[in-house]
Design a protein around this motif. Structure first.
Motif, short mmCIF file in Angstrom:
data_model
loop_
_atom_site.label_atom_id
_atom_site.label_comp_id
_atom_site.label_asym_id
_atom_site.label_seq_id
_atom_site.Cartn_x
_atom_site.Cartn_y
_atom_site.Cartn_z
N ALA A 186 0.88 -1.25 0.07
CA ALA A 186 -0.16 0.05 -0.10
C ALA A 186 0.96 1.28 0.00
O ALA A 186 0.42 2.13 -0.47
CB ALA A 186 -1.03 -0.04 1.32
N GLN A 187 1.94 1.26 0.33
CA GLN A 187 3.05 2.27 0.42
C GLN A 187 4.05 2.18 -0.70
O GLN A 187 4.80 2.89 -0.71
CB GLN A 187 3.66 2.21 2.06
N GLY A 188 3.81 1.16 -1.60
CA GLY A 188 4.83 1.05 -2.57
C GLY A 188 4.24 1.94 -3.84
O GLY A 188 3.77 2.97 -3.62
N THR A 189 4.67 1.50 -5.01
CA THR A 189 4.22 2.06 -6.52
C THR A 189 2.81 2.05 -6.42
O THR A 189 2.10 1.25 -5.80
CB THR A 189 4.88 1.37 -7.63
N PRO A 190 2.11 2.97 -7.62
CA PRO A 190 0.76 2.93 -7.74
C PRO A 190 0.19 1.48 -8.24
O PRO A 190 -0.75 0.84 -7.72
CB PRO A 190 0.85 3.84 -8.71
N GLU A 191 1.14 0.84 -8.74
CA GLU A 191 0.82 -0.71 -9.34
C GLU A 191 0.71 -1.65 -8.11
O GLU A 191 -0.16 -2.28 -8.01
CB GLU A 191 1.71 -1.15 -10.20
N GLN A 192 1.70 -1.55 -6.97
CA GLN A 192 1.44 -2.35 -5.88
C GLN A 192 0.32 -1.91 -5.07
O GLN A 192 -0.17 -2.77 -4.49
CB GLN A 192 3.02 -1.97 -5.08
N LYS A 193 0.04 -0.53 -5.05
CA LYS A 193 -0.94 -0.37 -4.19
C LYS A 193 -2.27 -0.62 -4.75
O LYS A 193 -3.34 -1.22 -3.99
CB LYS A 193 -1.18 1.35 -4.11
N ALA A 194 -2.46 -0.71 -6.09
CA ALA A 194 -3.61 -1.17 -6.80
C ALA A 194 -3.85 -2.89 -6.58
O ALA A 194 -4.80 -3.55 -6.71
CB ALA A 194 -3.30 -0.97 -8.51
N MET A 195 -2.64 -3.24 -6.66
CA MET A 195 -2.58 -4.84 -6.24
C MET A 195 -3.17 -5.37 -4.85
O MET A 195 -3.99 -6.29 -4.78
CB MET A 195 -1.11 -5.52 -6.53
N ALA A 196 -2.94 -4.23 -3.89
CA ALA A 196 -3.31 -4.70 -2.59
C ALA A 196 -4.86 -4.39 -2.57
O ALA A 196 -5.63 -5.02 -1.85
CB ALA A 196 -2.71 -3.46 -1.44
N GLN A 197 -5.42 -3.32 -3.36
CA GLN A 197 -6.68 -2.77 -3.22
C GLN A 197 -7.56 -4.26 -3.96
O GLN A 197 -8.53 -4.43 -3.46
CB GLN A 197 -6.83 -1.53 -4.03
N ASP A 198 -6.97 -4.47 -5.19
CA ASP A 198 -7.65 -5.62 -5.85
C ASP A 198 -7.76 -6.82 -4.90
O ASP A 198 -8.82 -7.54 -4.71
CB ASP A 198 -6.85 -5.96 -7.14
N SER A 199 -6.92 -7.18 -4.24
CA SER A 199 -6.74 -8.11 -3.15
C SER A 199 -7.85 -8.08 -2.22
O SER A 199 -8.74 -8.96 -1.86
CB SER A 199 -5.45 -8.51 -2.69
#
Ligand code: FAQ
Length: 327
Positions: A186-199
């Protein structure tokens, strides 16, 4: 529920009103019931059902995360995930042992799992599609498991209550390692945050379903509460979980996928949107997205392990024969 004439769990004692009152008095006095104590057959069966289902959940629950061990993004993550999955195997074994004290064998319980007669938690029928799911499982699934299992440390049946104390300590590490994974994303790149949100979007509702049906549809709750196997109802625990988890999501800057979620000042908790109970029952009845794969994997593990069981028995028999010959 019981009438005179029923026989208790020891196959001897008649379940007279006096017997049932005596048993209930022990429960009400918060005494622990131990395996060799007299108990109603319904109490024994309820525990075999619940502890068996719980054990199967831990063992099947190793599969979704096991899927990611070889793909963990660093050595540190891999070591933590390996340890977590191994803990789950251990939890399954404590629980099978606790159920065995009630006169049911591990083979019988395994047969019931593989034949589809015994249930395991609905949550493990969902796929793990990204690394973020390893974080979300720790955060939400272990978080929900702890909420449900802390009260089980006070369960009236001694072996189950004692097993739960150790299990909960380990689950607490699991929850933290999961939350830390999600926090990193969640504190990483926008792609990482999106991955956390999708999960979070995929696991939120199934996590709420882990607590079981609404109280009005929970067939076992009343009796299990009276026997102090359960200390809280399904809805009470679900509410506690939501209230504890919403601030954690806010801290991460993630959005819980429920547009109806809002704080209710009067009740001092969150109101939430409707749970899809059709989906819940579909999954519970064996039609979850990963249900066939999960049972197939467990059947393969059981079949592949047959030679180990046979070898262990043959070894034990040989030692026994040698001991007798030496006497
Ligand atoms: N999934 O009358 P109720 C974990 C069934 S461990 C499937 O309310 P009860 C650790 C229920 O069995 C997760 N079936 O039943 C971990 C009953 O069917 P039956 C497992 C469900 O027993 C983390 C019927 O519906 N935890 O996650 C579910 O009073 C991460 C009617 O329901 C436990 O097993 C469900 N979600 O209350 C591992 C805890 N909910 O048996 C790996 C111990 C209900 O008549 C990775 N169990 N059903 O055919 C309990 O606390 C209770 O058994 C409940 C259900 C609360 C689950």
């Amino acid at each position: 529920m019981y009438s005179q004439g029923l026989i208790g769990a020891d196959n001897r004692t008649e379940e007279t009103p006096e017997f049932l009152a005596r048993f209930q008095k022990r429960i009400d006095a918060e005494e622990k019931i131990e395996p060799k104590d007299e108990m109603p057959e319904g109490y024994r069966r309820t525990l075999v059902r619940q502890i068996g289902q719980h054990a199967h959940s831990e063992i099947v629950g190793m599969l979704p995360e096991g899927n990611w061990i070889t793909r963990a993004p660093s050595l540190r993550r891999k070591a933590a995930l390996l340890a977590k999955v191994q803990d789950e195997g251990g939890h399954g074994l404590y629980l099978y042992s606790a159920a065995e004290t009630l006169g049911v064998s591990r083979e019988e319980m395994t047969e019931e799992l593989l034949s589809g007669k015994a249930k395991y938690s609905s949550i493990f029928n969902y796929p793990t599609l990204s690394w973020a799911d390893m974080g979300t499982i720790g955060w939400l699934v272990d978080g929900a498991a702890i909420m449900n299992q802390i009260p089980l440390c006070r369960c009236s049946f001694g072996p189950y209550a004692r097993a739960m104390i150790r299990v909960c300590k380990e689950e607490s590490f699991h929850q933290r390692q999961g939350y830390e994974i999600v926090m990193t994303l969640a504190q990483g790149t926008p792609e990482q945050k999106a991955m956390a949100q999708d999960s979070l979007n995929r696991w939120w509702w199934p996590s709420l379903m882990m607590f079981g049906p609404h109280d009005a549809d929970s067939q076992h709750s009343d009796q299990s509460m009276a026997w102090k196997i359960k200390r809280f109802t399904n809805d009470e625990l679900r509410q506690k979980f939501i209230d504890a988890t919403v601030p954690q999501a806010e801290y991460l800057g993630l959005t819980i996928p429920d547009p109806d979620l809002k704080w209710n000042e009067d009740k001092g908790g969150y109101d939430h949107g409707p749970i899809d109970w059709d989906e819940f029952w579909r999954v519970v009845k064996g039609h979850g997205p990963m249900a066939k794969d999960r049972i197939k994997a467990r059947k393969k593990a059981w079949d592949d392990g047959a030679w180990v069981r046979e070898a262990a028995l043959a070894h034990a028999e040989k030692r026994r024969a040698r001991k007798i010959a030496a006497e």
